[in-house]
Scaffold this motif. Structure first.
Motif, PDB file in Angstrom:
ATOM      1  N   ASP A   1      19.482  47.675  62.473  1.00 49.32           N
ATOM      2  CA  ASP A   1      18.442  46.943  61.749  1.00 49.32           C
ATOM      3  C   ASP A   1      18.472  45.445  62.037  1.00 49.32           C
ATOM      4  O   ASP A   1      17.820  44.659  61.358  1.00 49.32           O
TER       5      ASP A   1
ATOM      6  N   SER B   1      20.657  43.165  52.259  1.00 49.31           N
ATOM      7  CA  SER B   1      20.366  43.946  51.056  1.00 49.31           C
ATOM      8  C   SER B   1      20.716  45.423  51.210  1.00 49.31           C
ATOM      9  O   SER B   1      20.928  46.117  50.219  1.00 49.31           O
ATOM     10  N   ASP B   2      20.786  45.919  52.451  1.00 53.40           N
ATOM     11  CA  ASP B   2      21.036  47.343  52.694  1.00 53.40           C
ATOM     12  C   ASP B   2      22.522  47.573  52.945  1.00 53.40           C
ATOM     13  O   ASP B   2      23.054  47.216  53.998  1.00 53.40           O
ATOM     14  N   HIS B   3      23.190  48.171  51.974  1.00 56.00           N
ATOM     15  CA  HIS B   3      24.616  48.502  52.110  1.00 56.00           C
ATOM     16  C   HIS B   3      24.815  50.022  52.039  1.00 56.00           C
ATOM     17  O   HIS B   3      25.873  50.502  51.638  1.00 56.00           O
ATOM     18  N   SER B   4      23.808  50.758  52.442  1.00 56.36           N
ATOM     19  CA  SER B   4      23.854  52.218  52.402  1.00 56.36           C
ATOM     20  C   SER B   4      24.839  52.771  53.419  1.00 56.36           C
ATOM     21  O   SER B   4      25.249  52.076  54.363  1.00 56.36           O
TER      22      SER B   4
ATOM     23  N   GLU C   1      24.185  54.940  55.681  1.00 48.62           N
ATOM     24  CA  GLU C   1      23.498  54.986  56.974  1.00 48.62           C
ATOM     25  C   GLU C   1      23.634  53.646  57.699  1.00 48.62           C
ATOM     26  O   GLU C   1      23.927  53.601  58.901  1.00 48.62           O
ATOM     27  N   ALA C   2      23.430  52.554  56.970  1.00 57.59           N
ATOM     28  CA  ALA C   2      23.533  51.232  57.584  1.00 57.59           C
ATOM     29  C   ALA C   2      24.961  50.938  58.016  1.00 57.59           C
ATOM     30  O   ALA C   2      25.200  50.365  59.095  1.00 57.59           O
TER      31      ALA C   2
ATOM     32  N   HIS D   1      26.024  50.526  45.824  1.00 57.79           N
ATOM     33  CA  HIS D   1      25.787  51.475  46.913  1.00 57.79           C
ATOM     34  C   HIS D   1      26.997  52.397  47.101  1.00 57.79           C
ATOM     35  O   HIS D   1      26.840  53.596  47.343  1.00 57.79           O
TER      36      HIS D   1
ATOM     37  N   THR E   1      27.966  56.872  47.428  1.00 60.62           N
ATOM     38  CA  THR E   1      28.315  57.238  48.802  1.00 60.62           C
ATOM     39  C   THR E   1      29.401  58.297  48.793  1.00 60.62           C
ATOM     40  O   THR E   1      30.484  58.081  48.245  1.00 60.62           O
TER      41      THR E   1
END
Length: 364
Positions: free
Chosen positions: A19, A82-85, A87-88, A209, A213
């Motif tokens: 990303d 902002s994305d700590h998923s 997947e990331a 997040h 998980t």
């Protein structure tokens, strides 16, 4: 420049995740590649001279080319994320491995790096030679009881209120969970790391997040040599979590470290145990690297083990070796077992393979 076989400086680089987030990673040491997913609290530069982490970096750098990275939002990696998923985070590990140009490597997952390592291993089994978990787990569990909810909210409040304060009273609570038996100097360093590694907003967001998980469903898919190390008295990640990992991964080996610390410290009796276990576990990777890149096989063995192998190469059986070296046959057998473990050998042909590897080493 090297010191005692270990690169005295680290090479810091940057990879670009799927990303576009920049992920900082560092490389040092020599030998086969070992990628460390240290997770959460890290800062590549701040960790380099750490009284808590330095012994890991020095000793692992003696047996491997160590590649470690700061997670997104942390340390030297891009902060405004902002994305700590999951997947990331898996994409970040993929980006680091690709940017470093390593085709196959061993992966060491520490603490909250467990779910990422499991997912990566399930997706890319061809890229990994072996897998190590240290103080880790497959997934966090959501708070379900009123007591769990209260504890979760209390910890969150402490992060919000205390993380940015100039004094460390609130941060010391987390430090005590990680290294309850640490010295004041070591605890102060963890206190400071919390502020250096991440800001309060990112810490809170990443925490939310992580609580959803869970890579447990992937454990049955893993089929590669796996070592699980966990401190019996770990307060940050209970020992049962490591035991569950080992029980659910086919063929995994569990080593219980006699320590109360989440991060085993250099002066603990558990530290040489950790180092020996990891060194022996990585030994087959060292042997698969060209002789010009690592020390020869003899460097992995003690003088007595080399003597025993040389006699075996001359056709001596265990009784003859015992007589020649004035040892008991049982002691000779134990030395052979140690050799097989260090060289990653097993089965009927282990003795023959060990002798062949010794004889194949380059002449001085």
């Amino acid at each position: 420049m090297t010191t005692g076989g270990v690169t005295s400086v680290q090479n810091i680089r940057f990879a670009r995740s799927a990303d576009g987030v920049g992920i900082a990673y560092a490389v040092h040491g020599s030998g086969p590649p070992l990628v460390i997913d240290k997770s959460w609290l890290s800062h590549l530069q701040f960790d380099w001279q750490s009284p808590v982490w330095r012994h890991y970096l020095v000793e692992l750098g003696r047996v491997a080319t160590v590649i470690r990275y700061d997670e997104r939002g942390y340390g030297m990696s891009d902060r405004d994320v902002s994305d700590h998923s999951l997947e990331a985070r898996v994409a970040d590990l993929e980006a680091v491995a690709d940017d470093a140009g390593i085709e196959r490597f061993a992966l060491l997952a520490m603490a909250q790096g467990g779910p990422v390592a499991i997912e990566y291993a399930a997706r890319h089994p061809e890229r990994l030679t072996r897998l190590v978990f240290y103080g880790s787990f497959a997934g966090d569990q959501l708070a379900t009881t009123p007591e769990d909810v209260e504890l979760y909210e209390t910890i969150g409040a402490m992060i919000r209120v205390g993380w940015s304060r100039p004094t460390s009273e609130f941060r010391r609570v987390f430090t005590k969970m990680m290294i309850p038996d640490g010295t004041e100097e070591q605890m102060r360093w963890i206190d400071d790391l919390q502020q250096v590694a991440v800001d309060v907003e990112t810490a809170m967001l990443a925490r939310s997040h992580r609580l959803v998980t869970d890579s447990s469903a992937r454990l049955s898919e893993l089929d590669l040599p796996t070592l699980v190390l966990h401190s019996r008295g770990d307060r940050a990640q209970p020992y049962q979590r490591g035991r569950d990992l080992a029980a659910r991964i086919s063929g995994a080996r569990l080593v219980a470290l006699e320590s109360n610390n989440h991060i085993v410290l250099a002066d603990e009796a558990a530290w040489p145990v950790f180092l020996q276990e990891v060194t022996q576990f990585l030994a087959p990777d060292r042997l698969s690297v060209a002789p010009t890149e690592v020390e020869d096989v003899a460097s992995l063995l003690s003088p007595r083990e080399r003597d025993i192998l040389r006699l075996a190469a001359q056709g001596h059986d265990n009784n003859a070796i015992a007589t020649e070296l004035v040892l008991s046959v049982r002691t000779v057998e134990r030395h052979f077992q140690n050799v097989y473990t260090k060289l990653g050998l097993q089965g009927r042909n282990a003795r023959t393979a060990a002798v062949a590897r010794l004889l194949a080493r380059p002449s001085p």
